[in-house]
Design a protein around this motif. Sequence first.
Motif, PDB file in Angstrom:
ATOM      1  N   ILE A   1      -0.767   6.934  -3.362  1.00  0.00           N
ATOM      2  CA  ILE A   1      -1.787   5.727  -3.547  1.00  0.00           C
ATOM      3  C   ILE A   1      -2.204   5.363  -4.913  1.00  0.00           C
ATOM      4  CG2 ILE A   1      -4.084   4.787  -2.858  1.00  0.00           C
ATOM      5  CD1 ILE A   1      -3.977   6.761  -0.266  1.00  0.00           C
ATOM      6  N   ASP A   2      -2.199   3.870  -4.976  1.00  0.00           N
ATOM      7  CA  ASP A   2      -2.465   3.224  -6.417  1.00  0.00           C
ATOM      8  C   ASP A   2      -3.692   2.881  -6.210  1.00  0.00           C
ATOM      9  OD1 ASP A   2      -3.207   1.568  -8.521  1.00  0.00           O
ATOM     10  OD2 ASP A   2      -1.082   1.008  -8.516  1.00  0.00           O
TER      11      ASP A   2
ATOM     12  N   PHE B   1      -6.194  -0.544  -5.187  1.00  0.00           N
ATOM     13  CA  PHE B   1      -7.176  -0.339  -4.031  1.00  0.00           C
ATOM     14  C   PHE B   1      -8.648  -0.892  -4.509  1.00  0.00           C
ATOM     15  CE2 PHE B   1     -10.716   1.971  -1.879  1.00  0.00           C
ATOM     16  CZ  PHE B   1     -10.146   1.779  -0.603  1.00  0.00           C
TER      17      PHE B   1
ATOM     18  N   THR C   1      -1.113   2.730  -0.314  1.00  0.00           N
ATOM     19  CA  THR C   1      -1.984   1.932  -0.798  1.00  0.00           C
ATOM     20  C   THR C   1      -2.384   0.842   0.344  1.00  0.00           C
ATOM     21  OG1 THR C   1      -1.039   2.196  -2.867  1.00  0.00           O
ATOM     22  CG2 THR C   1      -2.792   0.268  -2.691  1.00  0.00           C
TER      23      THR C   1
END
Length: 250
Positions: free
Chosen positions: A64-65, A69, A164
Motif C-alpha cells: 500500500i502506498d 492514501f 492502495t
Amino acid sequence: MTVFFVLVGAFLVFILSTLSGGGASLLLMPLVAMVVGVRAVAPVMTISIGMSSTTKVLLFWKYIDWKLFMWLFPSTIVGSILGANMFAILSTEYLQLLIGLLLISTIFQFRKPERRSGIQVKAWHFAPMGLIVSFLSGLIGGVGPLMNSAYLNYGMSKEALLGTRSANAILLHLTKIASYAFLGFVDREVLTYGLLIGASSMVAVYVGKFILGRISSLLFRQIVVVTMVLSGFLMLWQNVDFIEELVRKI
C-alpha cells in the motif's frame, strides 16, 4: 435458485475484479438488481465491495502506498457523503452515460510503462480525482475502475494498485453505507444480500491473488484497460433505453 446464480456470478466477477483492479460493481449490478430491485443495488454493492476490499487490504498490505492514501483520505469522505445524500433525489442516467464514455476513453489514456512523455500523474492529483469519483460512487452505487488509468500512469505495480485502491475503497464504502443507513436505505434484505455477496467475494479475492502472482505486469495492465472499456460499454448498454430516448429528442 436466482440467489445461487448471483453468488456464483459474484464469485467469478470478483476474481476478475482482483485481476483487473476493480469493476465488479458494474458487472454485478444487473444480477443484483434482479434479486433486490434497482433501488437497493447501491447499498448492497457497497456492503459486498467493502468486504472484498478488506480482504485485498489484508493480502496486499505491504504494497500500500500510504502517501497516496493520505491524499485520497479527506476527499473520499467528503465526496462519498455528498454523493450518498444526492442518491435519494437525483436522476443518475446522465451521469452513468458520462462515466461509461470516460471508461471507454481509457484506451486513449493508457500509456505503456516505457512511455513517460506528456502529463505525469502526481500524488496530489488524486485529491481532486478522489473527490469526484467518490461523489459519483455515492450517487450511483459504483463507478468501477474509473481511476485505474491514473493509478497506472502514476507508475504503480499491480500489487500496489490493488492494495492502495482497496484501502481507499474501505474508507469510501464505510462512509457510504453509514450514509445509506442514516437515510433509510439499509434494511434486513439489503444487509443479508450484501453480506452473502460479500462472503462470496472474499473467497474470490483469495483465488484471484493466486492467479495474479502468475501473470506479468504488462498483462495486468492490459486486463485493467480491457475491463475498463468493457465496463464502459456495459454501463451504456444498461442505459440503452435512455440513450434511445435522447436520440429521439434530438
